[in-house]
Design an enzyme around this catalytic site. Structure first.
Site, PDB file in Angstrom:
ATOM      1  N   ASP A 115     121.156  22.848  35.274  1.00 22.53           N
ATOM      2  CA  ASP A 115     121.995  23.605  36.216  1.00 22.53           C
ATOM      3  C   ASP A 115     121.292  23.784  37.562  1.00 22.53           C
ATOM      4  OD1 ASP A 115     124.232  24.981  37.044  1.00 22.53           O
ATOM      5  OD2 ASP A 115     123.699  26.856  36.040  1.00 22.53           O
TER       6      ASP A 115
ATOM      7  N   HIS B 236     123.811  16.558  43.040  1.00 19.30           N
ATOM      8  CA  HIS B 236     124.026  15.754  41.825  1.00 19.30           C
ATOM      9  C   HIS B 236     123.293  14.410  41.946  1.00 19.30           C
ATOM     10  CE1 HIS B 236     126.809  18.788  40.624  1.00 19.30           C
ATOM     11  NE2 HIS B 236     127.760  18.462  41.457  1.00 19.30           N
TER      12      HIS B 236
ATOM     13  N   SER C 127     130.723  19.816  31.459  1.00 23.30           N
ATOM     14  CA  SER C 127     131.384  20.660  30.454  1.00 23.30           C
ATOM     15  C   SER C 127     132.900  20.526  30.547  1.00 23.30           C
ATOM     16  CB  SER C 127     130.982  22.121  30.659  1.00 23.30           C
ATOM     17  OG  SER C 127     131.615  22.656  31.808  1.00 23.30           O
TER      18      SER C 127
ATOM     19  N   ARG D 234     136.650  21.982  38.495  1.00 30.26           N
ATOM     20  CA  ARG D 234     136.052  21.940  39.842  1.00 30.26           C
ATOM     21  C   ARG D 234     136.964  21.155  40.785  1.00 30.26           C
ATOM     22  NH1 ARG D 234     129.472  21.725  39.411  1.00 30.26           N
ATOM     23  NH2 ARG D 234     129.328  23.495  37.983  1.00 30.26           N
TER      24      ARG D 234
ATOM     25  N   LEU E 264     113.172   7.924  21.148  1.00 28.76           N
ATOM     26  CA  LEU E 264     113.874   9.180  21.455  1.00 28.76           C
ATOM     27  C   LEU E 264     115.389   8.964  21.597  1.00 28.76           C
ATOM     28  CD1 LEU E 264     113.689  12.215  22.570  1.00 28.76           C
ATOM     29  CD2 LEU E 264     113.620  11.163  24.831  1.00 28.76           C
TER      30      LEU E 264
ATOM     31  N   ARG F 118     117.343  26.300  30.081  1.00 35.87           N
ATOM     32  CA  ARG F 118     118.343  26.309  31.149  1.00 35.87           C
ATOM     33  C   ARG F 118     117.632  26.513  32.471  1.00 35.87           C
ATOM     34  NH1 ARG F 118     124.424  28.497  31.531  1.00 35.87           N
ATOM     35  NH2 ARG F 118     124.831  27.700  33.612  1.00 35.87           N
TER      36      ARG F 118
ATOM     37  N   ILE G 283     124.918  30.767  28.147  1.00 34.93           N
ATOM     38  CA  ILE G 283     125.012  29.524  27.384  1.00 34.93           C
ATOM     39  C   ILE G 283     126.129  28.626  27.903  1.00 34.93           C
ATOM     40  CG2 ILE G 283     125.454  28.619  25.060  1.00 34.93           C
ATOM     41  CD1 ILE G 283     124.008  30.958  23.910  1.00 34.93           C
TER      42      ILE G 283
END
Ligand code: IPE
Ligand code: IPE
Ligand code: MG
Length: 245
Positions: free
Chosen positions: A19, A36, A64, A70, A130, A187, A194
């Site tokens: 964020d 971004h 999300s 947005r 990973l 975060r 959350i």
């Protein structure tokens, strides 16, 4: 700052709410999308940092369900950025033996983003290192509602008894059925919430909040989070004495 102890208690699964891109750009007098665009290096650092310590799963909250609300220009720009970044970073994923996977309602993505995601997932599918799990068009409410629908469907078809709906059955109907729950959630950007991320899976996760804005996040910030995690006592409802003995 305490160092990460490489031989002890490295979380298997770390989840990150990335964020602060918008605020990072605004502080520089730029458009939000500039933030971004400058998030890619942080993503790479998180992946490489996690891998260097032997973390097995890294879940990154990338977009999300609520982010669809947005302004259209920002959503469109983000979707274009996903397409470009996923293509550009494919060699990095292959070099690092990383396996890209996704959770969320990815079919709701624009076709170009969906197709690129599926292509990168397929290309990296044999990689054994990973697992990088992108949460895209994801929310915990969406996931739990979906799980309820699938379970109800099985009950109505006589494939599952109500009495057999256990926590394990619930977990197996989630997007994360193949992953252990995260031991650590990070975060960035100084927000203490959350935001509808992994609601079921975070039940006993250790939380780490940092004021660092996502585009400024580097591996040392990840290491600071892991080092903090290593100093905690996870009790799972027991007493401290029980845990120590
Ligand atoms: C996180 O940064 C990226 C996404 C949610 C896609 P934000 O865009 O939320 O940045 P802030 O919180 O407005 O600073
Ligand atoms: C959460 O960040 C979602 C992602 C990081 C992708 P938001 O910036 O959307 O969260 P809220 O709305 O401020 O809680
Ligand atoms: Mg935000």
């Amino acid at each position: 700052m305490k160092e990460v102890s490489e031989n002890k208690n490295i979380p298997k699964h770390i989840a990150i709410i990335m964020d602060g891109n918008g605020r990072w750009a605004t502080k520089k007098g730029a458009m939000r999308i500039f933030g971004h665009r400058n998030a890619t290096k942080a993503v790479r650092e998180a992946i490489e940092g996690a891998n260097s310590l032997g973390v097995k799963y890294l879940t990154l909250f990338s977009f999300s369900t609520e982010n669809w609300s947005r302004p259209k220009a920002e959503v469109d720009a983000l979707m274009e950025l996903f397409v470009r970044t996923m293509s550009d970073e494919l060699p990095m994923l292959m070099d690092g033996n990383y396996k890209l996977e996704s959770i969320g309602n990815v079919e709701s993505l624009p076709p170009s983003a969906y197709e690129t995601l599926k292509r990168v997932e397929k290309t990296t599918s044999k990689n054994t290192g990973l697992k990088v799990i992108l949460a895209l068009s994801y929310s915990g409410h969406w996931e739990l509602t979906n799980a309820a629908k699938h379970i109800a469907q099985k009950v109505s078809e006589g494939k599952l008894n109500v009495a057999d709906i256990t926590e394990k059955v619930m977990a197996s109907h989630l997007e994360t059925a193949n992953y252990p729950d995260p031991e650590l959630m990070v975060r960035t950007s100084g927000e203490y919430r959350i935001s509808n991320f992994l609601l079921w899976q975070l039940a006993y996760t250790e939380m780490y909040f940092t004021p660092v804005l996502w585009p400024d996040f580097r591996r040392e910030h990840l290491f600071a989070a892991i080092s903090d995690y290593q100093s905690r006592e996870r009790r799972f409802g027991k007493t401290g004495e029980q845990v120590k003995s």
